[in-house]
Scaffold this active site. Structure first.
Site, PDB file in Angstrom:
ATOM      1  N   LYS A  71      -4.463   3.420 -10.154  1.00  0.00           N
ATOM      2  CA  LYS A  71      -3.834   3.245  -8.843  1.00  0.00           C
ATOM      3  C   LYS A  71      -2.320   3.389  -8.945  1.00  0.00           C
ATOM      4  CE  LYS A  71      -3.247  -0.354  -5.303  1.00  0.00           C
ATOM      5  NZ  LYS A  71      -3.552  -1.765  -4.972  1.00  0.00           N
ATOM      6  N   SER A 147      -4.775  -2.544  -0.397  1.00  0.00           N
ATOM      7  CA  SER A 147      -3.937  -1.417  -0.775  1.00  0.00           C
ATOM      8  C   SER A 147      -4.618  -0.440  -1.740  1.00  0.00           C
ATOM      9  CB  SER A 147      -2.642  -1.928  -1.406  1.00  0.00           C
ATOM     10  OG  SER A 147      -2.900  -2.671  -2.573  1.00  0.00           O
ATOM     11  N   SER A 171      -6.623  -6.678  -1.594  1.00  0.00           N
ATOM     12  CA  SER A 171      -6.380  -5.243  -1.791  1.00  0.00           C
ATOM     13  C   SER A 171      -7.473  -4.510  -2.549  1.00  0.00           C
ATOM     14  CB  SER A 171      -5.037  -5.036  -2.508  1.00  0.00           C
ATOM     15  OG  SER A 171      -3.974  -5.307  -1.625  1.00  0.00           O
TER      16      SER A 171
END
Length: 490
Positions: A71, A147, A171
């Site tokens: 990520k 996220s 997230s």
């Protein structure tokens, strides 16, 4: 290996095929690259073209040759540029591996790309000026959560069986719900965190990933969550020493609380609430004792404690080697960082006091030291909880995946008003970042529109074994493995 064959395998099955010689690592990487390109063209879930070659890994690791993505959440992998989803970080390159990345490499996972995230990870919508909108494989007009949104989209589409993510307020779990995959947030201290917004964020952020199956989540937790020699982990090892073994162990008759009443002042979509209640009925049918109840939580305490993550993000970007150019940031992140930089020691103390209040309340709920009147604010059926509960079941988010632009970074917000805004969308996840409890989102239902609905299970600190054992029971009773989104590489 064909694309549909690859997409049908989870990481456990793919690793078995590689070990048996049924398929070579070269074949797997070739088809994985094809699938990543196809999925990214549909979803815009990668920050840049795939890594060429893939990042180094241990060829003898238990998952040797299994593809995954990291990520864009900070300095994750040595030598890999990162932007935190922002145009404001120029030339930032990770000088070293995060501890969790070193464990990914030791497991044999082959990082082939970097997934998208909202700017600074401060949203439940993966939409940024730096990388654009990441589209949902179930409906490209809708968002993927955040996220870790790019990671969830790629796993849901079958491009990779596993993707790195992290979770500071939901997230991992929020995008898991939006995309119909499994999203586990481990206990505080179970998996090592990086210095940028992990260890520095007062324990609110956890590193892990997103998977399509519960067994993959258990296997990966065994590989990246086990303490190394001389390492002091806050979370104890699971009974029996293996989370994978817990999947095949009868957890017994557990006390499980169910609540669809959010701690934040927001409405819960009736379809979402019914999915959680249905999951409670399934657990009762399996043999557990299911009761409507919930810990006593103050919405403002959760918001106040979550401010810690914003403060530490601001400090890291101010003091790190790659200072952010606020003029190139989106409106909300820029204002939040400016405000957070003005906070002092007394502000941090107030946030920590709020964190302690939330942590004590959640701990009492599971340990059985609750008092009369416990329950989410406004809960319709408050009960004594002196005996304590083994698990709590809630929706993961309050509604279905939202259209792009719903959580707009262009709006005028303070730190606290923005947190209230995103927690109105995802009101069930953040309390357990604050308290440090393990929690998992499971893709148990679909809406009338064919959109995924996630259901969250929460356990006492360090009890991922119970969490995963019951998640496996739900996966067997209400299987989701054969569901495929319209934008699937398979």
């Amino acid at each position: 290996m064909k694309q549909h064959e690859y997409a049908d395998l989870d990481a456990t099955a793919l690793a078995a095929a590689l070990r048996s010689g049924e398929v070579s690592s070269g074949e797997v990487e070739t088809v994985a690259r094809e699938c990543l390109a196809k999925a990214d063209a549909d979803l815009n879930a990668l920050t840049r073209p795939p890594f060429e070659p893939g990042l180094s890994h241990d060829p003898e690791g238990p998952l040797a040759g299994v593809p995954f993505v990291v990520k864009d959440s900070g300095p994750v992998a040595k030598g890999v540029p990162f932007s935190l989803g922002s145009r404001a970080l120029r030339g930032a390159v990770a000088a070293a591996d995060q501890d969790v990345m070193a464990r990914f490499r030791a497991a044999g996972l082959v990082a082939l790309g970097q997934s998208t995230a909202p700017e600074l990870g401060l949203s439940f919508a993966t939409e940024s000026l730096a990388h654009g909108v990441t589209r949902n494989p179930w409906d490209p007009a809708r968002g993927v959560g955040g996220s870790s949104g790019g990671a969830a989209a790629l796993v849901a589409a079958g491009a990779v069986p596993f993707a790195h993510g992290n979770d500071g307020g939901g997230s991992i779990r929020v995008p898991a719900s939006a995309c119909g995959v499994v999203g586990l947030k481990p206990s505080r201290g179970r998996v090592p965190c990086g210095p940028l917004v992990g260890e520095a964020a007062f324990g609110l952020v956890c590193e892990f990933g997103l998977t399509r199956t519960v067994r993959d989540a258990a296997l990966l937790l065994d590989l990246v969550g086990a303490p190394t020699a001389g390492e002091k982990h806050v979370a104890p090892p699971p009974p029996g020493g293996s989370h994978t073994a817990a999947l095949h162990t009868d957890p017994g008759r557990l006390r499980i609380a169910v609540s669809t009443c959010p701690w934040a002042p927001t409405e819960v979509d009736p379809q979402v609430a019914e999915a959680a209640r249905d999951a409670g009925r399934v657990l009762e049918w399996v043999g557990h004792t299911v009761t409507e109840d919930a810990p006593a939580l103050d919405a403002e305490d959760v918001v106040e404690a979550s401010v810690l993550a914003v403060i530490t993000t601001a400090a890291a970007l101010s003091e790190g080697p790659y200072p952010a150019d606020a003029a190139r940031m989106e409106a909300v992140p820029a204002r939040l960082l400016t405000e957070a930089r003005g906070y002092g020691a007394l502000d941090v103390v107030a946030c920590l006091q709020a964190q302690h209040r939330v942590t004590r309340s959640v701990g009492q709920f599971f340990q059985g030291r609750g008092s009369e009147g416990s329950g989410f604010q406004g809960h319709s059926s408050q009960r004594h909880c002196f005996q304590g509960y083994d698990l709590l079941l809630t929706p993961t988010v309050a509604g279905l995946p939202v259209p792009h632009g719903t959580l707009d970074h262009g709006a005028d917000h303070t730190v606290r008003s923005w947190l209230r805004r995103i927690y109105a969308h995802g009101p069930f996840t953040a309390p357990f970042n604050v308290s440090g409890n393990p929690a998992v989102s499971l893709p148990l239902a679909q809406s009338r529109e064919g959109l995924p609905i996630g259901v969250q299970l929460v356990a006492a600190h360090g009890r991922e074994d119970l969490l995963l054992a019951v998640a496996a029971q739900l996966e067997e009773a209400v299987p989701w493995r054969d569901r495929r989104p319209p934008l699937s590489v398979g």
